[in-house]
Design a protein around this motif. Structure first.
Motif, PDB file in Angstrom:
ATOM      1  N   SER A  29      -1.153  -9.800  -8.307  1.00  6.66           N
ATOM      2  CA  SER A  29      -1.484  -8.376  -8.396  1.00  6.66           C
ATOM      3  C   SER A  29      -1.065  -7.665  -7.126  1.00  6.66           C
ATOM      4  O   SER A  29      -0.967  -8.281  -6.068  1.00  6.66           O
ATOM      5  CB  SER A  29      -2.986  -8.196  -8.606  1.00  6.66           C
ATOM      6  N   GLN A  30      -0.857  -6.381  -7.271  1.00 11.27           N
ATOM      7  CA  GLN A  30      -0.444  -5.584  -6.126  1.00 11.27           C
ATOM      8  C   GLN A  30      -1.331  -4.358  -5.993  1.00 11.27           C
ATOM      9  O   GLN A  30      -1.863  -3.850  -6.972  1.00 11.27           O
ATOM     10  CB  GLN A  30       1.015  -5.135  -6.292  1.00 11.27           C
ATOM     11  N   TRP A  31      -1.472  -3.909  -4.746  1.00 13.20           N
ATOM     12  CA  TRP A  31      -2.150  -2.641  -4.485  1.00 13.20           C
ATOM     13  C   TRP A  31      -1.740  -2.178  -3.100  1.00 13.20           C
ATOM     14  O   TRP A  31      -1.827  -2.946  -2.145  1.00 13.20           O
ATOM     15  CB  TRP A  31      -3.675  -2.793  -4.562  1.00 13.20           C
ATOM     16  N   ASN A  32      -1.289  -0.962  -3.050  1.00 15.57           N
ATOM     17  CA  ASN A  32      -0.993  -0.354  -1.758  1.00 15.57           C
ATOM     18  C   ASN A  32      -0.070  -1.227  -0.897  1.00 15.57           C
ATOM     19  O   ASN A  32      -0.342  -1.468   0.267  1.00 15.57           O
ATOM     20  CB  ASN A  32      -2.327  -0.087  -1.027  1.00 15.57           C
ATOM     21  N   ARG A  47       0.314  -4.235  -0.830  1.00 19.56           N
ATOM     22  CA  ARG A  47      -0.125  -5.607  -0.601  1.00 19.56           C
ATOM     23  C   ARG A  47      -0.030  -6.362  -1.910  1.00 19.56           C
ATOM     24  O   ARG A  47      -0.072  -5.769  -2.979  1.00 19.56           O
ATOM     25  CB  ARG A  47      -1.577  -5.622  -0.102  1.00 19.56           C
ATOM     26  N   GLU A  48       0.113  -7.663  -1.809  1.00 21.13           N
ATOM     27  CA  GLU A  48       0.227  -8.479  -3.014  1.00 21.13           C
ATOM     28  C   GLU A  48      -0.598  -9.745  -2.840  1.00 21.13           C
ATOM     29  O   GLU A  48      -0.688 -10.303  -1.742  1.00 21.13           O
ATOM     30  CB  GLU A  48       1.701  -8.851  -3.245  1.00 21.13           C
ATOM     31  N   THR A  49      -1.218 -10.196  -3.928  1.00 21.63           N
ATOM     32  CA  THR A  49      -1.972 -11.436  -3.846  1.00 21.63           C
ATOM     33  C   THR A  49      -1.772 -12.267  -5.093  1.00 21.63           C
ATOM     34  O   THR A  49      -1.672 -11.741  -6.197  1.00 21.63           O
ATOM     35  CB  THR A  49      -3.479 -11.171  -3.615  1.00 21.63           C
TER      36      THR A  49
END
Lengths: 231, 231
Positions: free
Chosen positions: A63-66, A68-70
């Motif tokens: 997943s990604q947000w702003n 950043r990715e995890t």
DNA sequence: CGTCCTTTTGAACATTGTCAAACACTGTGG
DNA sequence: CCACAGTGTTTGACAATGTTCAAAAGGACG
């Protein structure tokens, strides 16, 4: 899709109990595709048009947000992913990409929902699978919130060792991705491996040897309600 | 249980669609109990004998490991908790305690599993509920892994403001528990509130005023795939 | 052999947690 | 009504944990 491929899917608990006619109908709309490594299969926020089944290879859910990715999970054969989105007819919450060359079966979500309504055994299996998925994510949350990154790594290594049935093994994933999965940076992971040496862990490239399983367990304090996938 | 209490349960999506006879049979084994605040209802690792329905009050779901404890969720009326454990006949992964005086309906898990097999509409509703629970936990994991504690707090406040439909509101929970839910210490939360002041948040005790909603949103960058409970 | 990417290492920095103390709030019993 | 205990909250100083940046070392692959 071919009958032999159908057999692979049929072997999954999710599809094992449904009626023969219904299964055949479900497979009629299904197609199998081969993907090279590092190909994006789906992207979060897209409509969940297909339930995916990994027949061979491996898939990373992330997943990604702003910016950043995890990495959220790794899916290995034979199992499905994004069942919840398919059933609910809601957008994907996670993206997926192949880690290796992979064979993926794509089952139209519409057909899944139709069969879910038509076939009681299938509905039962779906609920069981969803309950299992839910419990897996809850365990993962407990891991994240109750443990430091060092403790997460230690427990990860113990789990790996257990599922392989040996005190030494090769990591199945890049360290970069393992770091992301465990919720840390690659640099931090590298240091965490070093920090586990006194607790009985030897690292040579991607080969891990647990030289002192009891010592490592004493440090890691594994717990069935976090680390056992079967309960 | 009385008919009026039955009506409250019946109103839940989970129980709204099942057959009348089946619902009545399910309610026959169900009993309702009143609990004072801060009473332990269930403890993780116990067998999941009952599906719980919060009729009034509030319940905290939490977990422990190695003398640490974290709040996983708050359950408010009218909704159920630990459905996955009930359905799977597996031990609870989380403990539960009342936050306030609460009225709780206890439905024997065995009956739930029996009805799940007998009533297709109920099975469908259970799958929908499980899918929804799964997606909620995934969103929570993304929140934890992709955001700093300050960003999590900012987004939490925006969500609260949105569900209340006002730019100012009282916190529904102790700050201590909010900190635990957000994955930080009370001290850190206290400082986080302070740190959000320049982004348009005013804190007076448990009363929060978002003085600059756009400014806060600019900082928090809310995302439907993390912050919307409906999708 | 060179290129690209991963991994490791070092140093500086940021974030978060811990400990201790003060303060605020709530409810109890005198 | 007040004193007091108990708990939650805030603050400060400090420690631990984790990240960032930069650079070097190691591997994979054309």
């Amino acid at each position: 899709m071919s009958d032999s491929q159908g057999e692979e899917v049929r072997g999954l608990a999710l599809f094992a109990t449904m009626g023969d006619v219904n299964f055949k109908a479900l497979m009629r709309g299904t197609y199998v595709q081969n993907f090279p490594p590092r190909i994006d299969l789906i992207h979060e926020n897209e409509p969940a048009d297909f339930l995916h089944v990994v027949l061979s290879g491996a898939v990373d859910l992330f997943s990604q947000w702003n910016r950043r990715e995890t990495s959220m999970a790794t899916v290995r054969p034979v199992s499905t992913f994004i069942l919840a989105a398919s059933i609910s007819d809601l957008p994907y919450l996670m993206s997926a990409r192949t880690l290796e060359k992979s064979r993926i079966a794509l089952i139209p979500s519409q057909d899944v929902r139709r069969m879910f309504a038509a076939d009681t055994a299938f509905a039962t299996a779906i609920a069981a699978e969803l309950a299992n998925s839910y419990r897996t994510v809850v365990k993962n949350t407990k891991d994240l919130k109750l443990r430091t990154s060092l403790e997460r790594l230690a427990n990860y290594l113990l789990r790996q060792s257990r599922t392989r049935g040996a005190p030494d093994f090769d990591l199945t994933t890049e360290k970069k991705r393992l770091a992301s999965f465990l919720g840390m940076t690659p640099e931090n992971l590298s240091r965490a491996f070093r920090a586990l040496e006194p607790h009985g862990v030897k690292v040579e490239g991607s080969h891990i040897t647990i030289t002192d399983p009891q010592g490592l367990a004493r440090y890691a304090k594994p717990n069935p309600l976090i680390d056992d996938y079967s309960t």
